[in-house]
Design a protein around this motif. Structure first.
Motif, PDB file in Angstrom:
ATOM      1  N   HIS A  83      -5.722  -3.545 -19.329  1.00  0.00           N
ATOM      2  CA  HIS A  83      -4.655  -2.526 -19.254  1.00  0.00           C
ATOM      3  C   HIS A  83      -3.430  -3.010 -20.018  1.00  0.00           C
ATOM      4  O   HIS A  83      -3.196  -4.221 -20.146  1.00  0.00           O
ATOM      5  CB  HIS A  83      -4.321  -2.175 -17.806  1.00  0.00           C
ATOM      6  CG  HIS A  83      -3.789  -3.292 -16.962  1.00  0.00           C
ATOM      7  ND1 HIS A  83      -2.478  -3.690 -16.994  1.00  0.00           N
ATOM      8  CD2 HIS A  83      -4.388  -4.097 -16.044  1.00  0.00           C
ATOM      9  CE1 HIS A  83      -2.289  -4.678 -16.145  1.00  0.00           C
ATOM     10  NE2 HIS A  83      -3.440  -4.966 -15.556  1.00  0.00           N
ATOM     11  N   ASP A 129      -0.949 -10.900 -16.935  1.00  0.00           N
ATOM     12  CA  ASP A 129      -1.462  -9.634 -16.370  1.00  0.00           C
ATOM     13  C   ASP A 129      -1.005  -8.475 -17.233  1.00  0.00           C
ATOM     14  O   ASP A 129       0.013  -7.873 -16.949  1.00  0.00           O
ATOM     15  CB  ASP A 129      -0.969  -9.506 -14.923  1.00  0.00           C
ATOM     16  CG  ASP A 129      -1.576  -8.316 -14.206  1.00  0.00           C
ATOM     17  OD1 ASP A 129      -2.506  -7.704 -14.739  1.00  0.00           O
ATOM     18  OD2 ASP A 129      -1.099  -8.004 -13.109  1.00  0.00           O
ATOM     19  N   MET A 130      -1.795  -8.097 -18.260  1.00  0.00           N
ATOM     20  CA  MET A 130      -2.907  -8.839 -18.814  1.00  0.00           C
ATOM     21  C   MET A 130      -2.975  -8.681 -20.325  1.00  0.00           C
ATOM     22  O   MET A 130      -4.012  -8.481 -20.903  1.00  0.00           O
ATOM     23  CB  MET A 130      -4.232  -8.445 -18.129  1.00  0.00           C
ATOM     24  CG  MET A 130      -4.544  -6.952 -18.240  1.00  0.00           C
ATOM     25  SD  MET A 130      -6.045  -6.449 -17.353  1.00  0.00           S
ATOM     26  CE  MET A 130      -7.337  -7.187 -18.355  1.00  0.00           C
ATOM     27  N   GLU A 146      -2.481   1.024 -14.818  1.00  0.00           N
ATOM     28  CA  GLU A 146      -3.349   0.292 -13.888  1.00  0.00           C
ATOM     29  C   GLU A 146      -2.545  -0.147 -12.679  1.00  0.00           C
ATOM     30  O   GLU A 146      -3.012  -0.096 -11.543  1.00  0.00           O
ATOM     31  CB  GLU A 146      -3.964  -0.935 -14.586  1.00  0.00           C
ATOM     32  CG  GLU A 146      -5.031  -1.653 -13.760  1.00  0.00           C
ATOM     33  CD  GLU A 146      -4.488  -2.702 -12.787  1.00  0.00           C
ATOM     34  OE1 GLU A 146      -5.252  -3.142 -11.917  1.00  0.00           O
ATOM     35  OE2 GLU A 146      -3.309  -3.069 -12.885  1.00  0.00           O
ATOM     36  N   GLU A 147      -1.307  -0.566 -12.943  1.00  0.00           N
ATOM     37  CA  GLU A 147      -0.486  -1.181 -11.891  1.00  0.00           C
ATOM     38  C   GLU A 147      -0.046  -0.177 -10.826  1.00  0.00           C
ATOM     39  O   GLU A 147       0.485  -0.570  -9.801  1.00  0.00           O
ATOM     40  CB  GLU A 147       0.741  -1.861 -12.515  1.00  0.00           C
ATOM     41  CG  GLU A 147       0.401  -3.025 -13.455  1.00  0.00           C
ATOM     42  CD  GLU A 147      -0.147  -4.253 -12.733  1.00  0.00           C
ATOM     43  OE1 GLU A 147      -0.306  -4.205 -11.503  1.00  0.00           O
ATOM     44  OE2 GLU A 147      -0.425  -5.248 -13.417  1.00  0.00           O
ATOM     45  N   GLU A 199      -8.887  -9.215 -16.045  1.00  0.00           N
ATOM     46  CA  GLU A 199      -7.757  -9.581 -15.177  1.00  0.00           C
ATOM     47  C   GLU A 199      -7.769 -11.098 -14.953  1.00  0.00           C
ATOM     48  O   GLU A 199      -8.824 -11.733 -15.046  1.00  0.00           O
ATOM     49  CB  GLU A 199      -7.871  -8.875 -13.813  1.00  0.00           C
ATOM     50  CG  GLU A 199      -7.696  -7.367 -13.868  1.00  0.00           C
ATOM     51  CD  GLU A 199      -6.245  -6.921 -13.914  1.00  0.00           C
ATOM     52  OE1 GLU A 199      -5.326  -7.771 -13.824  1.00  0.00           O
ATOM     53  OE2 GLU A 199      -6.025  -5.700 -14.060  1.00  0.00           O
TER      54      GLU A 199
HETATM   55 ZN   LIG Z   1      -3.595  -6.411 -14.075  1.00  0.00          ZN
END
Ligand SMILES: [Zn+2]
Length: 396
Positions: free
Chosen positions: A79, A111-112, A143-144, A171
Motif C-alpha cells: 500500500h 510501513d510500507m 490500507e491504514e 507488510e
Molecule cells: Zn501497512
C-alpha cells in the motif's frame, strides 16, 4: 529517476524510497502524484500499469504485470498510504528520507514504502529475465483506514480469466513468513434516548444507561471468549478479543442524556469470527435493550453502523504459496501476527492464496522517526531476486 540496471541495488532502492517518502500520502490525502511517479518510472522500462481510480477521483491503485499475460502469476502487494504524523515529535521532516547508520528514516519507510521501493528497484531484472510465470505488482491506497483501497482492484482481479497463483503482501515482518492474522470488525452503536430535566429523570430515556448495558455485555462476552472460545497458540494473544474503545454521551449534569455512541471492535481468529461475534452482539442488543427503550418512548432506540471490516488470513502451512515463500526467504518456519493486512482480502475477494512477508519491523511502523534498516531492504531484494529466478524457470 530512470536508473540503469547496472546501478547497485542499494542505490536504486535508496533513490526510489526517497522519491516515494517525498509524497505526503497520509490516508486522507490524494496519492495520485505518487502513482504518476511510479507510472513514469515503469514507462521508462516500457511497462504500462492499469490504474484503478476511486469514486472521488483522488486516489488510485496500480496493477502491473511483467511477463506473459495469459499465465497465472505471482503478486507482490503493497500500500502507498501512510499514517498521520500529527502529534508526533520527529527529529526531521518525516517526508524527507534521511539515512543514518544504515537506517533509512521517514514516514512509511517500514510501513510500507520500503517494500514498494524494493519491488520497483527490481523491475529491470524482472524485465530482463524472460519470465515464464508473470510477476504482478499490486499497489494500493487506504490500507491504514481498514484495508479499503485494495478492494476495487481485487474485484477486477477476481474477474480476470487467469487468476494469480499467489500473493506476497510485503507488510513489515522482518522477512518472516506469516500465514495468519486476525480479522477485525468495528461497529458504532448510537443510542437515541429522550432528554428531560434531571429532576424529572423518570420521564426521560437515559441513552447512557442503556449504552452501559451494551458495554457490560461486550465485556462479559470478551471474558467468555478468552476462557472458552477458539484458541490458536501461534498468536501472542491466542484467542479472539472484543472491547469497547470509545464512548461519547451526555451534555450537562442536570439533563437526562438523549444521545450516546459506543464504538466496539472484535478481532477474531477464524476467517469470519469477528463478524459473527459483533453480529451476535447487535442481535442481543436488539432483543434485550431496544424493546425497553421503545417501551418508554417509541422514538428511542439504537442504530448500528459498520466502521470497518476485514477478514482474517488463515493460510494453511502446507499450501504451495507458503512452501514457495519459505524457499525464497530461505526459512523453514512460519508464524502469525496480531496486525491486519490486505492478505485476507486477496484470499476472500479474489481467491488468491496469500502470505505476508516484508522488510522491517512492525515495532517501527506508525512511530515518530519511523525507519527501516537498509540490510532488511537488501534481504527483501534477495527474496525478489530469487522470485524472479523461479518465475524465469516457470512456477506450476
Ligand atoms: Zn501497512
Amino acid at each position: 529517476m530512470h536508473t540503469p540496471p547496472s546501478t547497485p541495488i542499494a542505490d536504486r532502492i535508496r533513490t526510489l524510497l526517497a522519491g516515494l517518502v517525498g509524497f505526503d500520502t497520509v490516508s486522507d490525502r490524494s496519492n495520485l502524484a505518487l502513482i504518476a511517479y511510479i507510472e513514469d518510472y515503469l514507462a521508462a522500462f516500457g511497462i504500462t500499469a492499469r490504474r484503478v481510480v476511486d469514486a472521488t477521483g483522488q486516489k488510485a491503485s496500480l496493477w502491473v504485470t511483467i511477463g506473459p499475460l495469459e499465465r497465472g502469476g505471482l503478486v507482490l502487494s503493497g500500500h502507498t498510504d501512510v499514517v498521520p504524523v500529527a502529534g508526533q515529535t520527529w527529529t526531521h521532516d518525516p517526508f524527507k528520507l534521511v539515512e543514518r547508520d544504515g537506517r533509512l528514516y521517514g514516514r512509511g519507510t517500514t510501513d510500507m514504502k520500503g517494500f514498494v521501493a524494493v519491488c520497483l528497484a527490481m523491475v529491470p531484472e524482472m524485465r530482463e529475465a524472460k519470465l515464464k510465470t508473470p510477476i504482478h505488482l499490486a499497489i494500493s491506497y487506504d490500507e491504514e483506514i481498514g484495508c479499503v483501497g485494495v478492494r476495487p482492484m481485487l474485484r477486477e482481479v477476481a474477474g480476470k480469466p487467469v487468476k494469480p497463483l499467489g500473493c506476497f503482501v510485503g507488510e513489515p515482518t522482518e522477512m518472516q513468513v506469516i500465514i495468519g492474522h486476525k480479522g477485525k470488525h468495528g461497529v458504532r452503536a448510537t443510542f437515541r434516548g429522550l432528554a428531560r430535566h434531571s429532576s424529572i429523570a423518570p420521564d426521560g430515556v437515559n441513552a447512557i444507561e442503556y449504552a452501559a448495558e451494551l458495554i457490560t455485555e461486550i465485556r462479559r462476552r470478551a471474558v467468555a471468549l478468552a476462557a472458552a472460545g477458539s484458541q490458536d497458540s501461534l498468536y501472542d494473544v491466542p484467542h479472539t478479543t472484543l472491547l469497547t474503545s470509545i464512548v461519547h454521551g451526555g451534555a450537562a449534569l442536570n439533563i437526562v442524556p438523549d444521545h450516546c455512541t459506543v464504538e466496539f471492535e472484535c478481532r477474531g481468529i477464524g476467517i469470519t469470527e469477528s463478524r459473527q461475534v459483533t453480529d451476535a452482539i447487535i442481535a442481543w442488543a436488539r432483543a434485550e435493550i431496544e424493546p425497553a427503550m421503545k417501551k418508554q418512548h417509541s422514538d428511542c432506540g439504537i442504530t448500528f453502523e459498520e466502521i470497518l471490516d476485514y477478514p482474517a488470513l488463515d493460510t494453511q502451512a502446507d499450501q504451495a504459496i507458503v512452501t514457495l515463500a519459505k524457499q525464497l526467504a530461505g526459512r523453514n518456519e512460519h508464524a502469525k501476527v496480531a496486525f491486519g493486512t490486505e492478505a485476507g482480502l486477496f484470499v476472500s475477494m479474489a481467491g488468491v492464496p496469500s502470505v505476508v512477508i516484508g522488510p522491517g519491523a512492525i515495532a517501527q511502523a506508525h512511530t515518530p522517526d519511523e525507519f527501516v534498516e537498509m540490510s532488511e531492504l537488501l534481504k527483501c531484494a534477495g527474496f525478489v531476486e530469487r522470485l524472479i529466478a523461479k518465475c524465469a524457470e516457470g512456477v506450476a
